[in-house]
Write a protein that holds these residues in place. Structure first.
Motif, mmCIF file in Angstrom:
data_model
loop_
_atom_site.group_PDB
_atom_site.id
_atom_site.type_symbol
_atom_site.label_atom_id
_atom_site.label_comp_id
_atom_site.label_asym_id
_atom_site.label_seq_id
_atom_site.Cartn_x
_atom_site.Cartn_y
_atom_site.Cartn_z
ATOM 1 N N TYR A 45 0.854 -1.197 0.000
ATOM 2 C CA TYR A 45 0.000 0.000 0.000
ATOM 3 C C TYR A 45 0.883 1.238 0.000
ATOM 4 C CZ TYR A 45 -3.812 3.131 1.359
ATOM 5 O OH TYR A 45 -4.749 4.137 1.393
ATOM 6 N N GLU A 46 0.708 2.098 -1.021
ATOM 7 C CA GLU A 46 1.596 3.253 -1.192
ATOM 8 C C GLU A 46 0.870 4.591 -1.248
ATOM 9 O OE1 GLU A 46 5.031 0.776 -3.709
ATOM 10 O OE2 GLU A 46 3.745 2.218 -4.747
ATOM 11 N N GLU A 47 -0.301 4.618 -1.877
ATOM 12 C CA GLU A 47 -1.001 5.899 -2.039
ATOM 13 C C GLU A 47 -2.479 5.737 -1.704
ATOM 14 O OE1 GLU A 47 -0.466 7.687 -5.868
ATOM 15 O OE2 GLU A 47 1.574 6.904 -6.076
ATOM 16 N N PRO A 48 -3.022 6.588 -0.841
ATOM 17 C CA PRO A 48 -4.451 6.504 -0.514
ATOM 18 C C PRO A 48 -5.325 6.726 -1.747
ATOM 19 C CG PRO A 48 -3.290 7.929 1.031
ATOM 20 C CD PRO A 48 -2.343 7.651 -0.090
ATOM 21 N N ASP A 49 -6.390 5.964 -1.830
ATOM 22 C CA ASP A 49 -7.383 6.124 -2.890
ATOM 23 C C ASP A 49 -8.653 6.663 -2.235
ATOM 24 O OD1 ASP A 49 -9.356 5.899 -4.801
ATOM 25 O OD2 ASP A 49 -8.771 3.898 -5.460
ATOM 26 N N PRO A 50 -9.122 7.844 -2.628
ATOM 27 C CA PRO A 50 -10.323 8.426 -2.006
ATOM 28 C C PRO A 50 -11.549 7.517 -2.099
ATOM 29 C CG PRO A 50 -9.272 9.999 -3.487
ATOM 30 C CD PRO A 50 -8.559 8.706 -3.667
ATOM 31 N N GLU A 51 -11.582 6.631 -3.106
ATOM 32 C CA GLU A 51 -12.723 5.727 -3.254
ATOM 33 C C GLU A 51 -12.561 4.447 -2.421
ATOM 34 O OE1 GLU A 51 -14.687 5.421 -7.185
ATOM 35 O OE2 GLU A 51 -12.943 6.549 -7.923
#
Length: 402
Positions: A359-365
């Motif tokens: 996991y590297e970047e948050p996804d708003p969805e």
């Protein structure tokens, strides 16, 4: 209705050749995905997978057995032996007649198919081994498990793509709860990591060339894996009377169909399956502490699954932990739900939540607590295991801490 508990577990998968090794890998957030070591890998554009390494079938099975056992059957027998040994059960007399097998697989003996297609079409030979059919058939693993351990009750195989294992375990749960069996050996197995198996998945254009990163904004697809997970499901009073160690209790199961698209998942279908498992278990959503996600690492699956969880759990959605162990072992297709149930048992029994690695970047969805990269200590009383398959087949299992 009778209560159902789990009294044995076994596995062989990219993270380990036993349950203890797999639990250790879950705790460490170890990745079992790497370069594939298969014939003609240079002709593939996808060259990574969750492959079972350090496994030599000739040290586990004799020549006569290997003539009958495809790789997916071998995995099943190894995992089944560990599970039954842990349960302490011996199947004879009355118990043998009340014990059966229901397993999940999608491809069955795909290695056997691949090898024999090559013999006929590439090498031009006009004969194949006389045991090709019994070796490649989808029910081979279930049948060999029943014969090996004298299981004379219901014995069959479920093939519903990536939901196969969850559907199989749900059927085992229902058979015991409804009184048709006292013990069921259940779970699933898959071995698609051969040239034809990987080439077929390449055609879907959903595969990653470097890693499986569920829920991360920079994810770029799924990664195939292989292996098996097998469990002993047992009627509670029977287990209690013999003083068995109970790993967890199975308390709910639900299956739904999207009835929409052959490959695109549906938020509504997934949500109905999750809600159905909660209803069958007789618990409100806020009692669930952890969800083992289907979490394939494709945008379509991840966003749909997160939306389904948000719909069912409402204001509780941001407080339930949800992780995808596919980030570590890859997508075992028909066997995936079985290996993932191990993470659910570990959460309930040991109070350790397996992480979503990569996991590297948050996804708003996908704005949920995805337990990123590092395992977490947490006491949970109820967990869910999700499986959402091609064909719109959904299956969710609910477990309770023993």
């Amino acid at each position: 209705m009778r209560r159902v508990v789990i009294t044995g577990a076994g596995t062989i998968n990219p993270l380990g050749h036993s349950v203890s090794e797999t639990f250790e890998a879950f705790r460490e957030g170890r990745c079992g995905i790497g370069e594939l070591d298969i014939r003609d890998v240079d002709r593939l554009s996808i060259r990574i997978g969750g492959q079972v390494k350090g496994y030599d079938p000739e040290t586990r099975f004799n020549r006569q057995q290997l003539a009958l056992y495809d790789r997916f059957t071998q995995f099943t027998l190894i995992a089944g032996e560990e599970a039954i040994r842990q349960s302490g059960l011996e199947f004879s007399g009355h118990l043998a007649a009340e014990a059966g097998v229901v397993l999940g697989t999608s491809g069955g003996g795909l290695n056997t198919q691949d090898e024999n297609y090559r013999v006929v079409y590439e090498e031009g030979k006009n004969r194949v081994h006389p045991f090709v059919v019994p070796k490649l058939m989808n029910n081979a693993a279930a049948s060999h498990l029943s014969m090996t351990f004298n299981l004379k009750g219901p014995s069959f195989t479920v093939a519903t793509a990536c939901a196969s294992s969850n559907h199989a375990m749900g059927q085992a749960f229902w058979l015991i709860r409804g009184g048709a069996a006292t013990v069921m050996i259940t779970g699933g197995s898959e071995s698609m990591l051969c040239f034809g198996g990987v080439k077929a998945w390449e055609g879907l254009r959903v595969m990653s060339k470097d890693a499986c990163r569920p829920f991360s904004a920079n994810r770029n697809g799924m990664v195939q894996g292989e292996g098996a997970g097998v469990f002993v499901f047992e009627e509670y009073e029977h287990a209690k009377a013999r003083g068995a160690t109970i790993l967890a209790e199975v308390v709910g199961f639900s299956m739904t169909s999207d009835a929409e698209d052959i490959v695109m998942p549906s938020t509504q279908g997934a949500a109905r399956a999750i809600q159905g498992a909660l209803k069958d278990a007789g618990i409100p959503a806020e009692k669930v502490g952890y969800i083992n996600a289907h979490g394939t690492g494709t945008a379509a699956n991840d966003k749909t699954e997160c939306a389904a969880v948000a719909r069912v759990f409402g204001h509780h959605a941001d407080r339930v932990m949800i992780s995808s162990t596919k980030s570590m072992h890859g997508h075992l297709i028909g066997g995936t739900g079985a290996v993932e149930l191990l993470a659910c048992i570990m959460a309930l029994k040991d109070g350790v939540i397996a992480p979503t690695i990569g996991y590297e970047e948050p996804d708003p969805e996908c704005a949920l607590d995805v337990v990123p990269n590092v395992a977490r200590d947490a006491k949970v009383d109820y967990v869910l295991s999700n499986a959402f398959a091609f064909g719109g087949s959904n299956a969710v299992i609910a477990l309770k801490r023993a």
